[in-house]
Motif scaffolding. Structure first.
Motif, PDB file in Angstrom:
ATOM      1  N   ASN A 131       0.828  -1.199   0.000  1.00  0.00           N
ATOM      2  CA  ASN A 131       0.000   0.000   0.000  1.00  0.00           C
ATOM      3  C   ASN A 131       0.868   1.257   0.000  1.00  0.00           C
ATOM      4  O   ASN A 131       0.559   2.242  -0.671  1.00  0.00           O
ATOM      5  CB  ASN A 131      -0.925   0.005   1.221  1.00  0.00           C
ATOM      6  N   ASN A 149      -9.157   0.933   0.047  1.00  0.00           N
ATOM      7  CA  ASN A 149      -9.957  -0.145  -0.518  1.00  0.00           C
ATOM      8  C   ASN A 149      -9.538  -1.488   0.063  1.00  0.00           C
ATOM      9  O   ASN A 149     -10.376  -2.356   0.331  1.00  0.00           O
ATOM     10  CB  ASN A 149      -9.818  -0.142  -2.040  1.00  0.00           C
ATOM     11  N   TYR A 150      -8.234  -1.657   0.270  1.00  0.00           N
ATOM     12  CA  TYR A 150      -7.711  -2.894   0.867  1.00  0.00           C
ATOM     13  C   TYR A 150      -8.180  -3.015   2.315  1.00  0.00           C
ATOM     14  O   TYR A 150      -8.574  -4.101   2.763  1.00  0.00           O
ATOM     15  CB  TYR A 150      -6.186  -2.880   0.802  1.00  0.00           C
ATOM     16  N   GLN A 153     -11.766  -4.065   2.266  1.00  0.00           N
ATOM     17  CA  GLN A 153     -11.917  -5.474   1.893  1.00  0.00           C
ATOM     18  C   GLN A 153     -11.810  -6.380   3.104  1.00  0.00           C
ATOM     19  O   GLN A 153     -12.667  -7.243   3.334  1.00  0.00           O
ATOM     20  CB  GLN A 153     -10.857  -5.864   0.859  1.00  0.00           C
ATOM     21  N   THR A 366      -5.956  -5.284   8.248  1.00  0.00           N
ATOM     22  CA  THR A 366      -6.583  -3.969   8.390  1.00  0.00           C
ATOM     23  C   THR A 366      -5.829  -3.079   9.369  1.00  0.00           C
ATOM     24  O   THR A 366      -5.645  -1.885   9.119  1.00  0.00           O
ATOM     25  CB  THR A 366      -8.043  -4.110   8.850  1.00  0.00           C
ATOM     26  N   THR A 369      -2.525  -1.910   7.771  1.00  0.00           N
ATOM     27  CA  THR A 369      -2.803  -0.962   6.694  1.00  0.00           C
ATOM     28  C   THR A 369      -3.166   0.400   7.260  1.00  0.00           C
ATOM     29  O   THR A 369      -2.719   1.441   6.765  1.00  0.00           O
ATOM     30  CB  THR A 369      -3.955  -1.482   5.803  1.00  0.00           C
ATOM     31  N   SER A 425     -15.966  -3.649  -1.934  1.00  0.00           N
ATOM     32  CA  SER A 425     -14.525  -3.880  -2.118  1.00  0.00           C
ATOM     33  C   SER A 425     -14.262  -5.194  -2.851  1.00  0.00           C
ATOM     34  O   SER A 425     -13.209  -5.796  -2.703  1.00  0.00           O
ATOM     35  CB  SER A 425     -13.828  -3.900  -0.756  1.00  0.00           C
ATOM     36  N   SER A 428     -11.086  -5.380  -4.825  1.00  0.00           N
ATOM     37  CA  SER A 428      -9.924  -4.827  -4.113  1.00  0.00           C
ATOM     38  C   SER A 428      -8.644  -5.597  -4.399  1.00  0.00           C
ATOM     39  O   SER A 428      -7.593  -4.991  -4.627  1.00  0.00           O
ATOM     40  CB  SER A 428     -10.193  -4.810  -2.603  1.00  0.00           C
ATOM     41  N   SER A 429      -8.712  -6.925  -4.392  1.00  0.00           N
ATOM     42  CA  SER A 429      -7.512  -7.730  -4.616  1.00  0.00           C
ATOM     43  C   SER A 429      -6.915  -7.451  -5.988  1.00  0.00           C
ATOM     44  O   SER A 429      -5.689  -7.358  -6.140  1.00  0.00           O
ATOM     45  CB  SER A 429      -7.823  -9.221  -4.480  1.00  0.00           C
ATOM     46  N   THR A 432      -5.166  -4.163  -5.890  1.00  0.00           N
ATOM     47  CA  THR A 432      -3.945  -4.280  -5.078  1.00  0.00           C
ATOM     48  C   THR A 432      -2.827  -4.941  -5.878  1.00  0.00           C
ATOM     49  O   THR A 432      -1.696  -4.455  -5.921  1.00  0.00           O
ATOM     50  CB  THR A 432      -4.227  -5.098  -3.801  1.00  0.00           C
TER      51      THR A 432
END
Length: 571
Positions: A131, A149-150, A153, A366, A369, A425, A428-429, A432
């Motif tokens: 990130n 966004n990650y 998710q 989370t 991040t 999300s 999201s992957s 990423t």
């Protein structure tokens, strides 16, 4: 004189008190106090984002992850409901050939992506990992959008997995209120993460070992069943590839499998987040990165080959297969169809452990991040609170608040609620992984522009910059495939609900990107190669010494037998 004696005695008592070791209770309380990162020695003339890069490299997160933790996280960390349960839905809509094509292509894309991530993570073992790389090597608004966004998710994934765990329990018990199981599993995940990164590492080490043993055991059993060595003594062979067939819905079925396969590989990039909490990333990370190949080959491809021979895509048990319905797991169905009793319960235990593992990982992902976002001034500073034990307490608490959404497990609207939460999300992957590929490409471009080379890198991607281009293109193609399936869903006519359920993630990330640009009044699309600082925050800043160490390691390896060289390349 007596005053002197009293004063001396008092001083002596004070000295004894100061030297007296703290009680365990006091030490425990002090561990929750914050750690302040010293930035006084940083050049004030650096840009805001260069200072942020240094802050992420000095993160006070605890560095207690060992090589064995990383290796098991790399091998079994992301093996979860995507493989054990989601593959059933993919088999139903795509057929056995689509299953292997989808996982095979996405697997090669993931291998290339993780190789590029490994190169960046070893050179820049910073909090936030990939990130933060998007902010550093692409541009800040992309980093902001991808990171939030990650976060979203995995914040949504935590309550989903808690509900999935409660549904898995229904295999044995349907009388207890699901919220009771949600509470038990929620407290379990909270307790693990309060032990810090060591608690996460040890729990994932155990969870991964169980998952690996289960998959290997299933592969061995599957080979026996295919050959007719099961209780029913019936040779299966490749009959399901001919009846009902290899493909279920033609090319559209293959495209639908791409999306499910991408979901099942979600979390593979987690190895990049662990770099900041690894004691010697330049030694332990390369081995863990290389072992991702074996996870993809053995635990995904081989197990799905077994599934394709044992479960026909029109098996009625696959109907309604979803990411939270363990009964629809093709692993369970394969064992049941083979006439083996007792083992379906064992597989469900493994699925339950996998669900808890993903929930545990969600809190880790989370919280780390959010800390990185705070360190880059892209989230409130309080979110970057890290205590003396290296735990990001505020970020963990915020994540746990999201986890409480799981208490809607007893509600009739739980499926609808989670479907829309996941839609926020759902892509999201993909974003990423694409950002990792693009960051690696831009990092190599900055090296070239600044007359630097890969000889200063402790670990170099085995697929090189072309591997990252391949990964970037494949991620774009998956987005195109997902758009097609969202617009023209299999088995129904085009409708707004299905489209936004599958593609809501794109407008969400675009809104985040545009919103950050307006907020920061920064309308630059991409950083130029000469604007990228490839030294700020690097642990190995003595380039001459680093190059000498790398040269010595290569010289030692060159003197080894061929089998050692082959082993080092793959492991």
């Amino acid at each position: 004189m007596s005053d002197t004696v009293i004063q001396s005695t008092s001083s002596s008592n004070a000295l004894c008190t100061s030297q007296r070791p703290e009680s365990k209770w006091q030490s425990f309380k002090d561990s929750f106090k914050p750690v302040v990162v010293d930035m006084s020695d940083v050049d004030p003339n650096l840009t805001e984002y260069e200072r942020a890069a240094i802050r992420t490299s000095r993160s006070p997160l605890s560095k207690k992850l060992r090589g064995r933790h990383l290796q098991m996280i790399a091998i079994g960390g992301s093996i979860g409901t995507g493989l054990f349960v989601g593959s059933g839905g993919a088999l139903r809509t795509g057929g056995p050939a689509s299953l292997l094509i989808g996982w095979g292509i996405i697997g090669t894309m993931m291998y290339s992506t993780i190789q590029g991530l490994g190169e960046l993570a070893v050179a820049f073992p910073i909090s936030g990992g990939f990130n933060a790389y998007a902010t550093r090597f692409l541009e800040p608004s992309i980093g902001f959008a991808v990171a939030w966004n990650y976060f979203m998710q995995f914040a949504v994934l935590l309550p989903l997995e808690l509900v999935a765990a409660s549904i898995t329990i229904k295999f044995w018990n349907t009388t207890v209120n699901p919220d009771v199981w949600v509470l038990i599993f929620f407290l379990m995940v909270v307790a693990i993460n309060l032990f810090g990164v060591k608690g996460y590492g040890e729990s994932e080490f155990v969870f991964s070992i169980i998952k690996v043993i289960a998959v290997v055991g299933f592969i061995i059993l599957g080979i026996v069943l295919i050959g007719g060595g099961g209780p029913q003594g019936q040779y299966v062979g490749d009959k399901y590839w001919h009846d009902p067939g290899a493909f279920a819905n033609g090319f559209k079925g293959v495209c639908s499998v791409f999306v499910t396969a991408a979901f099942s590989f979600g979390g593979t990039e987690m190895i990049g987040l662990t770099a900041a909490e690894t004691k010697e990333p330049h030694k332990t990370l390369p081995t863990a990165i290389k072992q991702v190949f074996w996870r993809i080959t053995l635990f995904y491809i081989v197990s799905l080959i077994i599934i394709s021979f044992l479960v026909p895509y029109n098996d009625t048990s696959l109907i309604g297969a979803s990411s939270v319905d363990a009964v629809a797991s093709p692993f369970v169905i394969a064992i049941k169809n083979g006439g083996v009793k007792g083992l379906p319960s064992v597989i469900n235990v493994v699925i339950l452990i996998s669900v808890l593992s993903v929930g545990n990982t969600s809190v880790y992902a989370t919280s780390r991040t959010m800390v990185a976002l705070a360190e880059q001034n892209q989230a409130p500073k309080i979110c970057g609170y890290v205590d003396r034990a290296g735990r990001p307490l505020v970020a963990i608490m915020i994540t746990n608040v999201f986890g409480m959404i799981a208490f809607c497990a007893a509600s009739e609207k739980q499926v609808e609620v989670f479907n829309w939460l996941l839609a926020l999300s759902g892509l999201s992957s993909i974003f990423t992984w694409a950002s990792i590929n693009a960051s690696h490409i831009r990092f190599r471009a900055a090296l070239y522009h600044q007359n630097r080379g890969v000889d200063e890198l402790s670990f170099v991607s085995q697929t090189g910059v072309w591997g990252s281009w391949y990964g970037l293109v494949m991620n774009a193609l998956v987005l195109v495939a997902q758009f097609w399936i969202a617009l023209f869903p299999i088995g129904s006519s085009p409708n707004a609900s299905d489209f936004f359920m599958s593609y809501l993630g794109l407008p969400v990330i675009l809104a985040s990107w545009i919103g950050h640009k307006i907020w920061k009044k920064n309308f630059k699309v991409l950083l130029r190669s000469d604007e990228i600082n490839i030294d700020a925050g690097r642990r190995d800043i003595d380039m001459d010494l680093l190059k000498q160490e790398i040269a010595e390691e290569k010289e030692v390896l060159a003197s080894k037998p061929l089998y050692v060289k082959i082993y080092k390349w793959w492991c």
